[in-house]
Design a protein around this motif. Structure first.
Motif, PDB file in Angstrom:
ATOM      1  N   PHE A 186     -54.416  33.791 -14.837  1.00 52.51           N
ATOM      2  CA  PHE A 186     -54.118  32.796 -15.877  1.00 52.51           C
ATOM      3  C   PHE A 186     -54.694  33.266 -17.197  1.00 52.51           C
ATOM      4  N   ASN A 187     -54.124  32.771 -18.285  1.00 45.28           N
ATOM      5  CA  ASN A 187     -54.511  33.265 -19.610  1.00 45.28           C
ATOM      6  C   ASN A 187     -55.269  32.249 -20.464  1.00 45.28           C
ATOM      7  N   THR A 188     -55.157  30.963 -20.101  1.00 44.34           N
ATOM      8  CA  THR A 188     -55.912  29.945 -20.842  1.00 44.34           C
ATOM      9  C   THR A 188     -56.572  29.016 -19.826  1.00 44.34           C
TER      10      THR A 188
ATOM     11  N   SER B 284     -56.859  25.988 -19.763  1.00 46.22           N
ATOM     12  CA  SER B 284     -56.087  24.767 -19.487  1.00 46.22           C
ATOM     13  C   SER B 284     -55.203  24.915 -18.250  1.00 46.22           C
ATOM     14  N   ARG B 285     -54.940  26.168 -17.826  1.00 48.87           N
ATOM     15  CA  ARG B 285     -54.133  26.397 -16.628  1.00 48.87           C
ATOM     16  C   ARG B 285     -54.890  26.013 -15.351  1.00 48.87           C
ATOM     17  N   THR B 286     -56.189  25.668 -15.503  1.00 49.13           N
ATOM     18  CA  THR B 286     -56.967  25.259 -14.319  1.00 49.13           C
ATOM     19  C   THR B 286     -57.087  23.727 -14.243  1.00 49.13           C
TER      20      THR B 286
ATOM     21  N   HIS C 229     -52.144  39.114 -16.291  1.00 52.45           N
ATOM     22  CA  HIS C 229     -50.995  39.807 -16.889  1.00 52.45           C
ATOM     23  C   HIS C 229     -50.087  38.877 -17.687  1.00 52.45           C
ATOM     24  N   HIS C 230     -50.569  37.689 -18.079  1.00 55.73           N
ATOM     25  CA  HIS C 230     -49.757  36.780 -18.905  1.00 55.73           C
ATOM     26  C   HIS C 230     -49.925  37.102 -20.392  1.00 55.73           C
ATOM     27  N   GLN C 231     -48.923  36.679 -21.178  1.00 57.30           N
ATOM     28  CA  GLN C 231     -48.949  36.986 -22.605  1.00 57.30           C
ATOM     29  C   GLN C 231     -49.932  36.091 -23.356  1.00 57.30           C
TER      30      GLN C 231
ATOM     31  N   VAL D  15     -43.819  15.933 -16.225  1.00 58.54           N
ATOM     32  CA  VAL D  15     -42.534  16.607 -16.024  1.00 58.54           C
ATOM     33  C   VAL D  15     -42.799  18.097 -16.174  1.00 58.54           C
ATOM     34  N   LYS D  16     -42.488  18.855 -15.101  1.00 56.59           N
ATOM     35  CA  LYS D  16     -42.797  20.288 -15.063  1.00 56.59           C
ATOM     36  C   LYS D  16     -41.513  21.084 -15.318  1.00 56.59           C
ATOM     37  N   CYS D  17     -41.642  22.129 -16.125  1.00 59.93           N
ATOM     38  CA  CYS D  17     -40.475  22.952 -16.458  1.00 59.93           C
ATOM     39  C   CYS D  17     -40.708  24.399 -16.026  1.00 59.93           C
ATOM     40  N   SER D  18     -39.660  25.026 -15.528  1.00 61.38           N
ATOM     41  CA  SER D  18     -39.691  26.464 -15.217  1.00 61.38           C
ATOM     42  C   SER D  18     -38.499  27.118 -15.889  1.00 61.38           C
ATOM     43  N   PHE D  19     -38.715  28.297 -16.457  1.00 61.55           N
ATOM     44  CA  PHE D  19     -37.639  29.020 -17.133  1.00 61.55           C
ATOM     45  C   PHE D  19     -37.584  30.458 -16.626  1.00 61.55           C
ATOM     46  N   ARG D  20     -36.374  30.948 -16.409  1.00 60.45           N
ATOM     47  CA  ARG D  20     -36.178  32.353 -16.034  1.00 60.45           C
ATOM     48  C   ARG D  20     -35.042  32.896 -16.866  1.00 60.45           C
ATOM     49  N   SER D  21     -35.108  34.188 -17.195  1.00 63.90           N
ATOM     50  CA  SER D  21     -33.998  34.790 -17.934  1.00 63.90           C
ATOM     51  C   SER D  21     -33.709  36.172 -17.398  1.00 63.90           C
TER      52      SER D  21
ATOM     53  N   ALA E 224     -44.951  23.339 -24.546  1.00 72.11           N
ATOM     54  CA  ALA E 224     -46.411  23.528 -24.436  1.00 72.11           C
ATOM     55  C   ALA E 224     -46.788  24.465 -23.300  1.00 72.11           C
ATOM     56  N   GLY E 225     -46.003  25.513 -23.105  1.00 71.04           N
ATOM     57  CA  GLY E 225     -46.260  26.409 -21.972  1.00 71.04           C
ATOM     58  C   GLY E 225     -46.336  27.857 -22.379  1.00 71.04           C
ATOM     59  N   GLY E 226     -45.892  28.716 -21.477  1.00 76.94           N
ATOM     60  CA  GLY E 226     -45.941  30.159 -21.711  1.00 76.94           C
ATOM     61  C   GLY E 226     -45.702  30.901 -20.420  1.00 76.94           C
ATOM     62  N   GLY E 227     -46.101  32.153 -20.365  1.00 75.53           N
ATOM     63  CA  GLY E 227     -45.923  32.959 -19.146  1.00 75.53           C
ATOM     64  C   GLY E 227     -45.543  34.367 -19.498  1.00 75.53           C
ATOM     65  N   HIS E 228     -44.400  34.814 -19.009  1.00 77.02           N
ATOM     66  CA  HIS E 228     -43.934  36.181 -19.238  1.00 77.02           C
ATOM     67  C   HIS E 228     -42.597  36.156 -19.982  1.00 77.02           C
ATOM     68  N   PHE E 229     -42.121  37.332 -20.382  1.00 81.46           N
ATOM     69  CA  PHE E 229     -40.873  37.427 -21.143  1.00 81.46           C
ATOM     70  C   PHE E 229     -39.701  36.825 -20.363  1.00 81.46           C
ATOM     71  N   ASN E 230     -39.569  37.164 -19.090  1.00 77.60           N
ATOM     72  CA  ASN E 230     -38.430  36.692 -18.289  1.00 77.60           C
ATOM     73  C   ASN E 230     -38.768  35.562 -17.306  1.00 77.60           C
ATOM     74  N   ALA E 231     -40.009  35.106 -17.290  1.00 79.77           N
ATOM     75  CA  ALA E 231     -40.405  34.009 -16.380  1.00 79.77           C
ATOM     76  C   ALA E 231     -41.534  33.229 -17.022  1.00 79.77           C
ATOM     77  N   ALA E 232     -41.271  31.976 -17.319  1.00 81.07           N
ATOM     78  CA  ALA E 232     -42.316  31.174 -17.965  1.00 81.07           C
ATOM     79  C   ALA E 232     -42.194  29.724 -17.514  1.00 81.07           C
ATOM     80  N   GLY E 233     -43.198  28.942 -17.885  1.00 79.97           N
ATOM     81  CA  GLY E 233     -43.184  27.533 -17.500  1.00 79.97           C
ATOM     82  C   GLY E 233     -43.804  26.681 -18.585  1.00 79.97           C
ATOM     83  N   GLY E 234     -43.682  25.396 -18.424  1.00 81.93           N
ATOM     84  CA  GLY E 234     -44.287  24.473 -19.371  1.00 81.93           C
ATOM     85  C   GLY E 234     -44.244  23.072 -18.796  1.00 81.93           C
ATOM     86  N   HIS E 235     -44.575  22.091 -19.639  1.00 81.83           N
ATOM     87  CA  HIS E 235     -44.559  20.713 -19.154  1.00 81.83           C
ATOM     88  C   HIS E 235     -44.310  19.767 -20.310  1.00 81.83           C
ATOM     89  N   SER E 236     -44.088  18.507 -19.976  1.00 82.36           N
ATOM     90  CA  SER E 236     -43.815  17.519 -21.005  1.00 82.36           C
ATOM     91  C   SER E 236     -44.348  16.176 -20.545  1.00 82.36           C
TER      92      SER E 236
HETATM   93  P1  5GP Z   1     -43.401  28.866 -12.735  1.00 84.32           P
HETATM   94  O1  5GP Z   1     -42.094  28.577 -13.403  1.00 84.32           O
HETATM   95  O2  5GP Z   1     -43.199  29.647 -11.475  1.00 84.32           O
HETATM   96  O3  5GP Z   1     -44.273  27.671 -12.603  1.00 84.32           O
HETATM   97  O4  5GP Z   1     -44.181  29.818 -13.740  1.00 84.32           O
HETATM   98  C1  5GP Z   1     -43.627  30.980 -14.279  1.00 84.32           C
HETATM   99  C2  5GP Z   1     -44.685  31.736 -15.045  1.00 84.32           C
HETATM  100  O5  5GP Z   1     -45.078  30.971 -16.191  1.00 84.32           O
HETATM  101  C3  5GP Z   1     -45.946  31.980 -14.248  1.00 84.32           C
HETATM  102  O6  5GP Z   1     -46.429  33.247 -14.582  1.00 84.32           O
HETATM  103  C4  5GP Z   1     -46.898  30.890 -14.698  1.00 84.32           C
HETATM  104  O7  5GP Z   1     -48.207  31.311 -14.622  1.00 84.32           O
HETATM  105  C5  5GP Z   1     -46.459  30.612 -16.129  1.00 84.32           C
HETATM  106  N1  5GP Z   1     -46.555  29.173 -16.432  1.00 84.32           N
HETATM  107  C6  5GP Z   1     -46.010  28.153 -15.739  1.00 84.32           C
HETATM  108  N2  5GP Z   1     -46.294  26.961 -16.304  1.00 84.32           N
HETATM  109  C7  5GP Z   1     -47.053  27.217 -17.396  1.00 84.32           C
HETATM  110  C8  5GP Z   1     -47.682  26.386 -18.388  1.00 84.32           C
HETATM  111  O8  5GP Z   1     -47.590  25.160 -18.390  1.00 84.32           O
HETATM  112  N3  5GP Z   1     -48.405  27.046 -19.342  1.00 84.32           N
HETATM  113  C9  5GP Z   1     -48.513  28.410 -19.379  1.00 84.32           C
HETATM  114  N4  5GP Z   1     -49.238  28.965 -20.368  1.00 84.32           N
HETATM  115  N5  5GP Z   1     -47.951  29.210 -18.457  1.00 84.32           N
HETATM  116  C10 5GP Z   1     -47.228  28.642 -17.476  1.00 84.32           C
END
Ligand code: 5GP
Ligand code: MN
Length: 315
Positions: A73-75, A77-79, A98-100, A259-265, A280-292
């Protein structure tokens, strides 16, 4: 490790555990929350503390700690609820991730490398560079293999470098049974999960061809109806990417508490920036997540507005 740990988070923590324990250190592995049923085969997993469930035990271990390894994890807040405690701790905090865009000020030192396939690969590198490769054993190999395999999409993503394959070869030298690990991770679900997947793909997936984007939005009542547990929705977001021409897939789930979001490209659409900017999220270039904090409907509306704003990059 980060909340709701995946195989890379749990595998890197337990892989490091199986290494450091051989030097006589006293090690405690803590997860901020509970974890999926399909991770419970990992050697050492039965002793991991669930911080949310048992904060007293977690805090006691944290108060005793001289070193804190922060993995995958990179921040802080991810805990989740553990972040408050971690911010107050004065021990040495070492980041391996390895997160951005890591929140560097929160860690004493460490390694952050977005070019790495997985945190498990980074833990492996640490072990090799420490000069103690003789300590690599079968337990450690099982944990590290699980993380590197899942974070590379079973070795299909571009991050599955020659170094990754050399690592796997070295892990195989311990007698690692890799096919058993695939079985543990992918052929170990209950019927309801597959029925849920079928239902969701049939009834909850929308394709917006004008934006080359697919969205799956799942209400809380469907999670209840299909008895969906932690980890059961993992991988669901990848299905729409199998449709020809689709560049981005989104999964938005009403988990009741948030509400949890996942993004892939696929290709050159940067979902890390997208998740950061709108959710309000983050992750990697082709795989990231966030929430609302908004409702599912409002989050979907926000998503629709966001893809319209990004339409030039999605076409
Ligand atoms: P997933 O969609 O499988 O939950 O997460 C995809 C990637 O984005 C994972 O590497 C995860 O650690 C990161 N990620 C998921 N949710 C969040 C978020 O709320 N904040 C941040 N900074 N990274 C996230
Ligand atoms: Mn990872």
């Amino acid at each position: 490790m980060h909340q709701k740990p995946d195989a890379d988070a749990m595998g890197s923590a337990l892989g490091l555990y199986h290494f450091l324990i051989q030097f006589g250190h006293s090690i405690t592995v803590i997860s901020p929350t509970n974890w999926a049923e399909w991770l419970k085969w990992m050697p050492g997993c039965q002793d991991v503390i669930d911080y949310e469930y048992n904060p007293e035990k977690g805090n006691a271990a944290l108060d005793r700690a001289e070193w804190l390894f922060c993995l995958d994890f990179n921040t802080l807040s991810r805990t989740r609820s553990m972040a408050v405690k971690l911010r107050k701790l004065s021990c040495t905090k070492i980041l391996i991730d390895h997160h951005q865009e890591p929140e560097s000020a929160s860690f004493t030192y460490g390694i952050s490398d977005t070019a790495k396939s997985s945190t498990c690969e980074m833990v492996y590198d640490v072990i090799i560079e420490s000069g103690h490769s003789d300590k690599i054993n079968r337990e450690m190999a099982a944990c590290l293999y699980a993380g590197v395999m899942t974070d590379t999409g079973s070795f299909r993503f571009p991050v599955a470098t020659a170094a990754v394959h050399r690592m796997v070869a070295r892990l195989k030298d311990t007698g690692l049974n890799h096919s058993k690990i695939h079985e543990n991770l992918f052929d170990n679900f209950l019927e309801n999960r597959l029925r849920f997947t079928g239902y969701v793909l049939q009834h909850k997936m929308d394709i917006f061809y004008e934006y080359n984007t697919a969205l799956i939005a799942i209400p809380w009542k469907d999670l209840v109806r299909f008895e969906i547990k932690t980890g059961d929705t993992e991988g669901l977001v990848n299905y729409p990417l199998s449709i020809k021409g689709i560049k981005m897939a989104a999964l938005i789930i009403d988990r009741d508490e948030e509400v949890k979001c996942s993004f892939r490209s696929k290709g050159d659409f940067d979902v890390n920036t997208f998740a950061r900017k709108y959710f309000a999220g983050g992750g990697h270039f082709n795989a990231a997540g966030g929430h609302s904090g908004e409702s599912l409907e409002q989050t979907v509306q926000r998503f629709m507005a966001a893809i319209k704003e990004n339409s030039s990059q999605l076409q």
